[in-house]
Motif scaffolding. Structure first.
Motif, PDB file in Angstrom:
ATOM      1  N   UNK A 185       0.874  -1.248  -0.152  1.00 32.86           N
ATOM      2  CA  UNK A 185       0.046   0.046   0.221  1.00 32.86           C
ATOM      3  C   UNK A 185       0.868   1.242   0.123  1.00 32.86           C
ATOM      4  N   UNK A 186       1.757   1.119   0.662  1.00 39.55           N
ATOM      5  CA  UNK A 186       2.777   2.563   0.710  1.00 39.55           C
ATOM      6  C   UNK A 186       3.339   2.571  -0.617  1.00 39.55           C
ATOM      7  N   UNK A 187       3.873   1.682  -1.218  1.00 36.64           N
ATOM      8  CA  UNK A 187       4.502   1.579  -2.730  1.00 36.64           C
ATOM      9  C   UNK A 187       3.459   2.349  -3.639  1.00 36.64           C
ATOM     10  N   UNK A 188       2.207   1.740  -3.431  1.00 39.53           N
ATOM     11  CA  UNK A 188       1.016   2.299  -4.497  1.00 39.53           C
ATOM     12  C   UNK A 188       0.811   3.649  -4.113  1.00 39.53           C
ATOM     13  N   UNK A 189       0.882   4.175  -2.725  1.00 41.42           N
ATOM     14  CA  UNK A 189       0.775   5.503  -2.510  1.00 41.42           C
ATOM     15  C   UNK A 189       1.730   6.386  -2.849  1.00 41.42           C
ATOM     16  N   UNK A 190       2.998   6.196  -2.669  1.00 36.73           N
ATOM     17  CA  UNK A 190       3.860   6.977  -3.460  1.00 36.73           C
ATOM     18  C   UNK A 190       4.155   7.034  -4.811  1.00 36.73           C
ATOM     19  N   UNK A 191       3.662   5.895  -5.570  1.00 33.35           N
ATOM     20  CA  UNK A 191       3.904   5.893  -7.052  1.00 33.35           C
ATOM     21  C   UNK A 191       2.776   6.643  -7.542  1.00 33.35           C
ATOM     22  N   UNK A 192       1.490   6.583  -6.853  1.00 30.77           N
ATOM     23  CA  UNK A 192       0.344   7.423  -7.620  1.00 30.77           C
ATOM     24  C   UNK A 192       0.278   8.657  -7.165  1.00 30.77           C
TER      25      UNK A 192
END
Length: 108
Positions: A75-82
């Protein structure tokens, strides 16, 4: 007919009273990254406060606009990416704040 409806109403009132006496409702919040609803205690709150700026709120009581994220690295990776956190809090999120969030997420 009157007795049936009377007892149905009495049972409904009794059930409502039981719900009040029992544990009660658990607050549910939605993760900004994955849009999954979870209990508030399972999520990490990030706040945009006028006085303090953007920070991670472990207590859940800091004043300001808040956004929630799962305590999961995906979720953190998705948050940072988007960059969804920028939209949710209405401000630009710096790399330092992302590092702080990652520290809290990887802790659990």
């Amino acid at each position: 007919i009157f007795r049936r409806t009377f007892w149905k109403i009495r049972i409904q009132i009794f059930k409502k009273r039981l719900m009040r006496l029992s544990k009660g409702k658990i607050p549910i919040r939605k993760c900004v990254a994955c849009n999954e609803s979870k209990p508030k205690k399972e999520l990490l709150r990030i706040v945009n406060s006028k006085e303090l700026g953007v920070l991670v709120d472990t207590t859940g009581k800091v004043n300001g606009r808040g956004a929630y994220i799962c305590k999961d690295l995906s979720c953190f990776d998705k948050l940072k990416k988007t960059r969804r956190l920028n939209n949710a809090l209405g401000t630009e999120i710096t790399e330092e704040i992302y590092e702080e969030i990652k520290r809290y997420v990887s802790e659990d």
